[in-house]
Scaffold this motif. Structure first.
Motif, short mmCIF file in Angstrom:
data_model
loop_
_atom_site.label_atom_id
_atom_site.label_comp_id
_atom_site.label_asym_id
_atom_site.label_seq_id
_atom_site.Cartn_x
_atom_site.Cartn_y
_atom_site.Cartn_z
N HIS A 27 0.81 -1.21 0.00
CA HIS A 27 0.00 0.00 0.00
C HIS A 27 0.85 1.27 0.00
CE1 HIS A 27 -4.12 -1.59 0.72
NE2 HIS A 27 -3.44 -2.63 1.16
N LEU A 28 2.14 1.14 0.33
CA LEU A 28 2.98 2.32 0.53
C LEU A 28 3.08 3.23 -0.69
CD1 LEU A 28 4.83 3.94 2.36
CD2 LEU A 28 6.73 2.45 1.69
N PRO A 29 3.35 2.73 -1.91
CA PRO A 29 3.45 3.64 -3.06
C PRO A 29 2.18 4.44 -3.29
CG PRO A 29 4.40 1.52 -3.61
CD PRO A 29 3.70 1.34 -2.29
N GLY A 30 1.03 3.80 -3.19
CA GLY A 30 -0.23 4.52 -3.37
C GLY A 30 -0.42 5.59 -2.32
N VAL A 31 -0.06 5.28 -1.08
CA VAL A 31 -0.18 6.25 0.00
C VAL A 31 0.73 7.45 -0.24
CG1 VAL A 31 0.23 6.63 2.47
CG2 VAL A 31 -0.94 4.56 1.71
N ILE A 32 1.95 7.19 -0.72
CA ILE A 32 2.89 8.28 -1.02
C ILE A 32 2.32 9.19 -2.10
CG2 ILE A 32 5.14 8.82 -2.04
CD1 ILE A 32 6.23 6.31 -0.66
N LEU A 33 1.79 8.60 -3.16
CA LEU A 33 1.20 9.40 -4.25
C LEU A 33 0.01 10.22 -3.75
CD1 LEU A 33 1.33 6.85 -7.20
CD2 LEU A 33 2.66 8.97 -6.98
N LEU A 34 -0.84 9.60 -2.95
CA LEU A 34 -2.00 10.32 -2.42
C LEU A 34 -1.57 11.47 -1.52
CD1 LEU A 34 -4.42 7.35 -1.63
CD2 LEU A 34 -4.75 9.14 -3.35
N ALA A 35 -0.53 11.25 -0.73
CA ALA A 35 -0.05 12.32 0.15
C ALA A 35 0.46 13.50 -0.66
CB ALA A 35 1.06 11.77 1.06
N LEU A 36 1.20 13.22 -1.74
CA LEU A 36 1.72 14.30 -2.59
C LEU A 36 0.58 15.03 -3.31
CD1 LEU A 36 4.80 12.48 -4.17
CD2 LEU A 36 4.84 14.28 -2.44
N ILE A 37 -0.38 14.28 -3.81
CA ILE A 37 -1.52 14.88 -4.52
C ILE A 37 -2.33 15.79 -3.60
CG2 ILE A 37 -3.75 14.34 -5.57
CD1 ILE A 37 -2.37 11.87 -6.83
N TRP A 38 -2.62 15.30 -2.39
CA TRP A 38 -3.42 16.09 -1.46
C TRP A 38 -2.63 17.28 -0.91
CZ3 TRP A 38 -8.45 16.44 -0.29
CH2 TRP A 38 -9.29 15.46 -0.80
N ALA A 39 -1.33 17.10 -0.70
CA ALA A 39 -0.50 18.22 -0.22
C ALA A 39 -0.50 19.34 -1.26
CB ALA A 39 0.92 17.74 0.05
N ALA A 40 -0.37 18.97 -2.53
CA ALA A 40 -0.39 19.98 -3.59
C ALA A 40 -1.76 20.67 -3.66
CB ALA A 40 -0.06 19.33 -4.93
N TYR A 41 -2.81 19.90 -3.54
CA TYR A 41 -4.17 20.47 -3.61
C TYR A 41 -4.43 21.44 -2.47
CZ TYR A 41 -9.26 20.70 -3.57
OH TYR A 41 -10.56 21.14 -3.56
N LEU A 42 -4.07 21.04 -1.26
CA LEU A 42 -4.31 21.90 -0.10
C LEU A 42 -3.43 23.15 -0.15
CD1 LEU A 42 -4.62 19.16 2.67
CD2 LEU A 42 -6.47 20.48 1.62
#
Length: 222
Positions: A27-42
């Motif tokens: 699950h780690l790669p998906g979580v990393i991508l989601l964290a980057l995507i949401w950080a950029a959005y916020l």
């Protein structure tokens, strides 16, 4: 011949499993991508992210960084939530077919970004003079969908390109995109607006995932 490595991938130890029996490490790669995507959005919540959008005009202005940045940009809350749900649901299952970690992490990220780049190339090919920016991880995520379409649910390996099961899954992908176009793009165009679903990016990413699956999954599944 018994293959212990395949058992490790398809039958993980109980203490490592989470939902659907997938080891936490996948699950780690998906979580990393989601964290980057949401950080950029916020980070851009108050200003929007169209400045990261990809278009022929953006490239003509020298904003080549948008070739990558657009994969982390989203046009609104509904857009990012929908992409996040699809990414989270597909990343770990696809990862389980890419072999033992940590080497599979590199393989996964290379595959993800290649799918995104293919989506960008397809979008630009259909819009060589375009000025409406494309944002979103949909091209890269469509790569995951394309690869997942080639996978047997039983863990038996890749579904042949000639398989009727694969073509039914391709048709499901086409129907899903037609529905999105009907729900989102058509109303925008009918009201005189511009924009909608970048189906070209979806197609480019999906083709890379489907046609290139055998080069990214672990050899035991080819």
């Amino acid at each position: 011949m018994h293959d212990d490595r395949k058992d490790e991938l398809t039958q993980p130890p109980p203490e490592e499993t989470v939902e659907r029996g997938i080891p936490k490490r996948f699950h780690l790669p998906g979580v990393i991508l989601l964290a980057l995507i949401w950080a950029a959005y916020l980070w851009h919540f108050n200003t929007g992210m169209l400045g990261w959008g990809l278009s022929a005009e953006a490239l003509a202005q020298g904003r080549y960084e948008n070739i990558v940045l657009h994969m982390f940009a989203h046009g609104g809350l509904l857009h990012i939530v929908f992409n996040s749900l699809v990414l989270f649901s597909l990343a770990a299952p696809v990862m389980t077919y890419m072999g033992p970690t940590p080497g599979s992490y590199v393989r996964f990220f290379v595959f993800y970004f290649l799918s995104g780049l293919a989506g960008a190339a397809m979008f630009l090919a259909f819009n060589p003079q375009g000025f409406i920016p494309m944002v979103g991880a949909s091209g890269a995520i469509s790569g995951l969908i394309g690869l997942a379409a080639r996978l047997h649910s039983s863990g038996a390996g890749l579904i042949p390109m000639s398989s009727r099961q694969l073509w039914l899954r391709i048709w499901d992908f086409v129907k899903a995109n037609l529905l999105l176009i009907a729900l989102i793009t058509v109303p925008i165009l009918l009201t005189g607006g511009q924009g909608g679903i970048a189906w070209e990016a979806h197609l480019g990413g999906f083709l890379v995932g489907m046609l290139g699956a055998r080069w990214f999954v672990d050899p035991v599944y080819r």
